[in-house]
Motif scaffolding. Structure first.
Motif, mmCIF file in Angstrom:
data_model
loop_
_atom_site.group_PDB
_atom_site.id
_atom_site.type_symbol
_atom_site.label_atom_id
_atom_site.label_comp_id
_atom_site.label_asym_id
_atom_site.label_seq_id
_atom_site.Cartn_x
_atom_site.Cartn_y
_atom_site.Cartn_z
ATOM 1 N N THR A 142 4.055 -0.837 -7.598
ATOM 2 C CA THR A 142 5.415 -1.194 -7.184
ATOM 3 C C THR A 142 5.901 -2.515 -7.783
ATOM 4 O O THR A 142 7.008 -2.581 -8.321
ATOM 5 C CB THR A 142 5.464 -1.307 -5.639
ATOM 6 O OG1 THR A 142 4.909 -0.110 -5.113
ATOM 7 C CG2 THR A 142 6.882 -1.486 -5.142
ATOM 8 N N TYR A 419 -2.594 -1.524 2.144
ATOM 9 C CA TYR A 419 -1.278 -2.176 2.286
ATOM 10 C C TYR A 419 -0.191 -1.367 1.602
ATOM 11 O O TYR A 419 0.960 -1.304 2.056
ATOM 12 C CB TYR A 419 -1.315 -3.622 1.758
ATOM 13 C CG TYR A 419 -0.829 -3.786 0.333
ATOM 14 C CD1 TYR A 419 0.517 -4.061 0.060
ATOM 15 C CD2 TYR A 419 -1.692 -3.639 -0.750
ATOM 16 C CE1 TYR A 419 0.973 -4.207 -1.245
ATOM 17 C CE2 TYR A 419 -1.249 -3.779 -2.047
ATOM 18 C CZ TYR A 419 0.083 -4.065 -2.294
ATOM 19 O OH TYR A 419 0.534 -4.192 -3.583
ATOM 20 N N LYS A 420 -0.569 -0.721 0.478
ATOM 21 C CA LYS A 420 0.429 0.040 -0.283
ATOM 22 C C LYS A 420 0.948 1.199 0.557
ATOM 23 O O LYS A 420 2.150 1.474 0.600
ATOM 24 C CB LYS A 420 -0.183 0.605 -1.572
ATOM 25 C CG LYS A 420 -0.552 -0.453 -2.577
ATOM 26 C CD LYS A 420 -1.051 0.199 -3.865
ATOM 27 C CE LYS A 420 -1.735 -0.824 -4.748
ATOM 28 N NZ LYS A 420 -2.455 -0.236 -5.847
ATOM 29 N N ASN A 422 1.056 1.489 3.799
ATOM 30 C CA ASN A 422 1.951 0.978 4.854
ATOM 31 C C ASN A 422 3.310 0.579 4.291
ATOM 32 O O ASN A 422 4.356 0.863 4.878
ATOM 33 C CB ASN A 422 1.331 -0.238 5.544
ATOM 34 C CG ASN A 422 0.186 0.153 6.455
ATOM 35 O OD1 ASN A 422 -0.042 1.332 6.715
ATOM 36 N ND2 ASN A 422 -0.555 -0.829 6.938
ATOM 37 N N MET A 423 3.283 -0.092 3.130
ATOM 38 C CA MET A 423 4.547 -0.570 2.539
ATOM 39 C C MET A 423 5.440 0.617 2.176
ATOM 40 O O MET A 423 6.636 0.621 2.475
ATOM 41 C CB MET A 423 4.240 -1.415 1.296
ATOM 42 C CG MET A 423 5.471 -1.936 0.590
ATOM 43 S SD MET A 423 5.053 -3.033 -0.784
ATOM 44 C CE MET A 423 4.505 -1.864 -2.017
#
Ligand code: PA5
Length: 443
Positions: A142, A419-420, A422-423
């Motif tokens: 991202t 984390y990706k 969730n993001m």
């Protein structure tokens, strides 16, 4: 004959303790060489210094073109797609390159999602002729994808689409990923990151080499140094002469047998700050998994002696230090004599600044050892392309061996995916509908 970088564990661990790892290290080396260990589809870095040679002319020619055409070159990438180039470029550049107006200036994007950072970068690039090197192995990360869209749009607005095309180079997978699709459709010049080379092991591929060549540094010398270290650290070098093998053994002993959970990589030359950042990614992502592994941290001395020095000297005794010691500075600055001696510094008159730095290094090592912090040392004859190449390969090889000693797969990074997910769920990315509903219910 050129010297090599040297590694010494003498002030940290006994020779017997390190030698006790000889058999285990030999097995780990065998796993790396024969590809019989976990993550064996990511061993392309092992022979990269030799394998990359046929591409060097193309990389250099592409860099020469960008250097001729651009005032600024923006390197877009994150993690392994950025840290290696930044480490080498910073180590070799003047500390004040910006103010000296060096052209082209190398700047970075896609390594964060700071809105102010991107605004300021776009403002800087306004009406400047700039080029873009967009680097992403997966082609789907991202942060760099976002930066690329923004800067590509700006470049096309400033130069027109046709001219912009010649100022963009993409480095990505041969076939997969959005960046590959985009590069093919737009007709950009590309370089390939081979499937068997993970991001944090990619600095000696076009990922690191193109930006480094764009900054005007000698990629042939960098590769010469790396190839030399490939021989020095090979499985056929006896353990007692093999720096990477000994480094891997000593740090595992300190961690496993002495309870030293944190390794501090120390430098006394601020230009090496990003070498430590690169090293932290290499060791942190490679080794630390399954709830085990050394926490890789770093400090810039003497600067951080005035902050973290207190912790190192008197904090919890779970640290060891690995000091990158540079034998010879590239320049010479001598202290002048002063008749009045109001600052009381005449005892330094005629001495070089580096001599003071070296005494700080020596004094700190002894103080930290007295304080219960084992000290290992890597000696770099000087900071240049050749020795940085040696250092890079030394750390990579040490990392592969060390990860296998610890019993983990050093070539994956499952922990960076959480984390990706969730993001994307929070940003309502198509395909994440279920995760989106679940995560929003938690807020
Ligand atoms: O070492 C790694 O694999 C990672 O740090 C990657 O380099 C980082 O996440 C960037 O990935 P990519 O190059 O696919 O955009």
């Amino acid at each position: 004959m050129t010297k090599d970088i040297q590694f010494s564990y003498a002030k940290a661990v006994s020779a017997e303790a390190v030698m006790a790892y000889e058999q285990q290290v030999a097995k780990c080396q065998e796993m790396l060489v024969n590809g019989t260990g976990a993550g064996n589809d990511f061993l392309g870095w092992m022979n990269l210094p030799a394998d990359i040679r046929p591409q060097l002319a193309d990389i250099q020619a592409t860099a020469d073109l960008l250097r001729r055409e651009c005032e600024v070159i923006v390197c877009i990438g994150i993690g392994g797609s950025y840290l290696g180039a930044k480490a080498v470029i910073d180590a070799l550049s003047s500390s004040f390159a910006w103010l000296e107006g060096e052209k082209p200036a190398i700047v970075y994007a896609g390594q964060n999602i700071g809105e102010d950072y991107l605004y300021e970068l776009q403002a800087l690039l306004k009406n400047k002729k700039f080029g873009i090197i967009s680097i992403s192995k997966s082609g789907t990360t991202t942060e760099p994808a976002l930066a690329f869209r923004l800067l590509k749009t700006q470049l096309e607005e400033q130069q027109g689409k046709a001219a912009a095309k010649d100022l963009i180079v993409c480095i990505t997978d041969a076939k997969k990923g959005a960046l590959r699709t985009l590069a093919t459709q737009e007709g950009y010049k590309t370089f390939v990151i081979e499937d068997n080379i993970g991001g944090r092991f990619s600095v000696l591929s076009p990922v690191g080499l193109l930006p480094i060549a764009c900054a005007g540094f000698d990629i042939n010398a960098l590769i010469d140094g790396a190839e030399r270290m490939m021989k020095v650290c090979s499985s056929t070098t006896p353990f007692a002469e093999n720096p990477a093998a000994q480094y891997a053994a000593a740090r595992n002993y300190l961690y496993g047998e002495q309870g030293k959970k944190i390794e501090l990589l120390v430098n006394y030359h601020p230009k090496l700050h990003f070498v430590s950042e690169w090293w932290k990614q290499l060791y942190g992502e490679s080794e630390v998994k399954e709830n085990k592994g050394i926490f890789p941290a770093s400090v810039d001395f003497t600067t951080d002696l005035h902050s973290m020095g207190q912790y190192v000297q008197e904090g919890e005794r779970h640290l060891f230090e690995t000091v990158i010691s540079v034998e010879e500075s590239n320049y010479m600055v001598e202290f002048p004599h002063d008749e009045a001696n109001l600052d009381g510094l005449n005892f330094l008159a005629g001495k070089r600044v580096d001599e003071v730095n070296k005494m700080a290094e020596l004094g700190t090592m002894l103080a930290h050892i007295d304080g219960g912090v084992p000290n290992m040392k890597i000696t770099l004859p000087k900071i240049n392309e050749y020795y940085l190449g040696e250092l890079i390969y030394f750390f990579e090889r040490g990392c592969g061996i060390s990860g296998y000693i610890l019993g983990v797969n050093p070539f994956n990074q499952p922990g960076v995916e959480a984390y990706k997910k969730n993001m994307f769920a929070l940003l309502d990315k198509p395909g994440y509908e279920a995760e989106s509903a679940a995560i929003k219910a938690r807020l």
